[in-house]
Scaffold this motif. Structure first.
Motif, PDB file in Angstrom:
ATOM      1  N   LEU A 226       0.797  -1.050   0.119  1.00 44.96           N
ATOM      2  CA  LEU A 226      -0.260  -0.091  -0.057  1.00 44.96           C
ATOM      3  C   LEU A 226       1.105   0.945   0.307  1.00 44.96           C
ATOM      4  N   THR A 227       1.468   1.871  -0.927  1.00 42.36           N
ATOM      5  CA  THR A 227       1.734   3.235  -1.184  1.00 42.36           C
ATOM      6  C   THR A 227       1.142   4.471  -0.771  1.00 42.36           C
ATOM      7  N   ALA A 228       1.822   5.465  -0.278  1.00 39.99           N
ATOM      8  CA  ALA A 228       1.003   6.450   0.082  1.00 39.99           C
ATOM      9  C   ALA A 228       0.360   7.568  -0.794  1.00 39.99           C
ATOM     10  N   PRO A 229       0.962   7.626  -1.812  1.00 45.89           N
ATOM     11  CA  PRO A 229      -0.048   8.466  -3.094  1.00 45.89           C
ATOM     12  C   PRO A 229      -1.108   7.538  -3.300  1.00 45.89           C
ATOM     13  N   GLY A 230      -0.722   5.679  -3.547  1.00 45.64           N
ATOM     14  CA  GLY A 230      -2.428   5.516  -3.588  1.00 45.64           C
ATOM     15  C   GLY A 230      -3.699   5.862  -2.321  1.00 45.64           C
ATOM     16  N   LEU A 231      -2.362   5.796  -1.517  1.00 40.41           N
ATOM     17  CA  LEU A 231      -3.977   5.618  -0.773  1.00 40.41           C
ATOM     18  C   LEU A 231      -4.638   7.400  -0.801  1.00 40.41           C
ATOM     19  N   ARG A 232      -3.763   8.459  -0.894  1.00 39.57           N
ATOM     20  CA  ARG A 232      -4.667   9.525  -1.037  1.00 39.57           C
ATOM     21  C   ARG A 232      -5.671   9.401  -2.326  1.00 39.57           C
ATOM     22  N   GLN A 233      -5.268   8.949  -3.448  1.00 40.14           N
ATOM     23  CA  GLN A 233      -6.032   8.964  -4.566  1.00 40.14           C
ATOM     24  C   GLN A 233      -7.622   8.300  -4.319  1.00 40.14           C
ATOM     25  N   LEU A 234      -7.085   7.217  -3.265  1.00 38.82           N
ATOM     26  CA  LEU A 234      -8.346   6.447  -3.145  1.00 38.82           C
ATOM     27  C   LEU A 234      -9.415   7.121  -2.014  1.00 38.82           C
ATOM     28  N   ILE A 235      -8.680   8.192  -0.867  1.00 39.80           N
ATOM     29  CA  ILE A 235      -9.295   8.709  -0.011  1.00 39.80           C
ATOM     30  C   ILE A 235     -10.129   9.743  -0.969  1.00 39.80           C
ATOM     31  N   ALA A 236      -9.367  10.112  -2.102  1.00 37.38           N
ATOM     32  CA  ALA A 236     -10.621  10.914  -2.396  1.00 37.38           C
ATOM     33  C   ALA A 236     -11.402  10.142  -3.489  1.00 37.38           C
ATOM     34  N   PHE A 237     -11.332   8.995  -3.844  1.00 37.96           N
ATOM     35  CA  PHE A 237     -12.543   8.547  -4.485  1.00 37.96           C
ATOM     36  C   PHE A 237     -13.602   7.642  -3.095  1.00 37.96           C
ATOM     37  N   ILE A 238     -13.128   7.388  -2.366  1.00 35.28           N
ATOM     38  CA  ILE A 238     -14.101   6.657  -2.057  1.00 35.28           C
ATOM     39  C   ILE A 238     -15.355   7.336  -0.759  1.00 35.28           C
ATOM     40  N   SER A 239     -14.466   8.782  -0.461  1.00 32.98           N
ATOM     41  CA  SER A 239     -15.217   9.847   0.434  1.00 32.98           C
ATOM     42  C   SER A 239     -16.360  10.055   0.238  1.00 32.98           C
ATOM     43  N   ARG A 240     -16.271  10.363  -0.660  1.00 29.93           N
ATOM     44  CA  ARG A 240     -17.910  10.774  -2.157  1.00 29.93           C
ATOM     45  C   ARG A 240     -18.390  10.161  -2.498  1.00 29.93           C
ATOM     46  N   MET A 241     -18.523   8.849  -2.053  1.00 32.56           N
ATOM     47  CA  MET A 241     -19.525   7.327  -2.041  1.00 32.56           C
ATOM     48  C   MET A 241     -20.392   6.879  -1.428  1.00 32.56           C
ATOM     49  N   THR A 242     -21.375   6.405  -1.458  1.00 28.65           N
ATOM     50  CA  THR A 242     -22.061   6.049  -0.520  1.00 28.65           C
ATOM     51  C   THR A 242     -21.596   5.003   0.226  1.00 28.65           C
ATOM     52  N   ALA A 243     -21.729   4.372   1.967  1.00 27.35           N
ATOM     53  CA  ALA A 243     -21.463   2.761   2.038  1.00 27.35           C
ATOM     54  C   ALA A 243     -21.797   1.522   0.885  1.00 27.35           C
ATOM     55  N   ALA A 244     -23.064   2.349   0.322  1.00 33.18           N
ATOM     56  CA  ALA A 244     -23.822   1.123  -0.350  1.00 33.18           C
ATOM     57  C   ALA A 244     -23.068   0.856  -1.484  1.00 33.18           C
ATOM     58  N   ASP A 245     -21.856   2.075  -2.310  1.00 30.61           N
ATOM     59  CA  ASP A 245     -22.015   2.067  -3.096  1.00 30.61           C
ATOM     60  C   ASP A 245     -20.108   1.353  -2.788  1.00 30.61           C
ATOM     61  N   ARG A 246     -19.907   1.535  -1.628  1.00 30.61           N
ATOM     62  CA  ARG A 246     -18.641   1.538  -1.419  1.00 30.61           C
ATOM     63  C   ARG A 246     -18.462  -0.083  -1.562  1.00 30.61           C
ATOM     64  N   ALA A 247     -19.404  -0.614  -1.229  1.00 29.86           N
ATOM     65  CA  ALA A 247     -19.200  -2.551  -1.049  1.00 29.86           C
ATOM     66  C   ALA A 247     -19.348  -2.964  -1.802  1.00 29.86           C
TER      67      ALA A 247
END
Length: 289
Positions: free
Chosen positions: A207-228
């Motif tokens: 798990l890389t720090a750049p990849g994690l930052r990009q992931l947070i920007a993506f999943i933080s805008r999604m609902t829990a149902a969509d993330r599932a």
């Protein structure tokens, strides 16, 4: 070999006074009874029953332990946060071996974050903070998806909680290997492109720090149902993965870690290894296990 798990999410059953609510206690009793029955059916010689963050931080912890024991006959042993970090570190060291040199390990559970670093099997420093993915989700997020303002406030809170421990860790120097354990880190690694669990435990996952930052920007805008619906995460954890990702990113940043290697062994294996070591050394049954 048999592998059985039952997600309880007890930290989400804490009321405003810090008590585990009756619903949560009932779920715990049912899970302990089912585990005990499974142990009997499989003719296990030893049954190691322990509780972690949600129980040890609960105001009514002693009452919960008594109710569980009365209903099931099993007395749960509550392990401290420091002990949890040490046991997880033992498992990580045994998995990666001595050639890894200094290891720094991060483990995000539902109720707490454990951090440890060392060159031996016992870490030089072991710290536990109430920064678990489930706990922070329960305490900070009241909408789905979480509000941007709440995310920013939680980021600041996590950074503040990590400031002092981070200075203590830095005093030991850089690690030869930075490791992440727990389902949260495995999910985050999978969401950023790591191999699926079906590829087996010996495939290297990072798990890389750049990849994690990009992931947070993506999943933080999604609902829990969509993330599932994303590959690598299930409905049991989709609601708390944002908070878990924020803790992971903050901890890596605080310790100047750019990449974590994901280890398949964690607390459970650490408990078993400790028990095996003690038994092989001729210790009394149950003592320090």
């Amino acid at each position: 070999m048999s592998d059985w798990k039952q997600p309880l999410r007890l930290v989400e059953q804490l009321d405003k006074k810090g008590n585990i609510e009756d619903k949560g206690v009932d779920k715990l009793i049912d899970a302990v009874q089912e585990a005990a029955d499974l142990s009997d059916n499989l003719r296990c010689e030893e049954f190691l029953a322990f509780a972690t963050s949600a129980v040890r931080s609960a105001t009514n912890a002693e009452d919960v332990l008594k109710r569980v024991e009365k209903k099931t006959g099993v007395r749960l042993r509550v392990i401290s946060g420091e002990e949890e970090a040490k046991l997880t570190f033992l498992a990580v060291r045994r998995w990666h071996g001595w050639s890894a040199g200094r290891i720094t390990n991060l483990d995000i559970g539902g109720g707490s974050l454990e951090m440890s670093t060392g060159t031996e099997e016992t870490p030089d420093l072991a710290v536990s903070l109430d920064l678990g993915a489930g706990r922070l989700t329960h305490e900070w997020f009241d909408s789905d998806p979480p509000e941007r303002k709440k995310i920013n406030l939680l980021r600041d809170y996590i950074d503040a909680e990590l400031a002092e421990p981070a200075e203590q860790f830095k005093a030991f120097g850089e690690a030869g290997l930075a490791v992440g354990t727990s389902k949260t880190f495995r999910s985050l690694a999978r969401l950023t492109g790591a191999a699926p669990s079906s590829a087996g435990p010996y495939v290297k996952r990072t798990l890389t720090a750049p990849g994690l930052r990009q992931l947070i920007a993506f999943i933080s805008r999604m609902t829990a149902a969509d993330r599932a619906e994303l590959e690598g995460i299930n409905s049991d954890r989709s609601h708390q993965i944002v908070a878990g990702a924020l803790v992971a990113e903050a901890a890596m940043r605080a310790l100047n870690i750019d990449k974590l290697e994901i280890c398949p062994w964690a607390l459970r294996e650490g408990v078993i290894l400790k028990w095996m070591d003690h038994t092989n050394a001729g210790g009394d049954e149950g003592e320090d296990a």
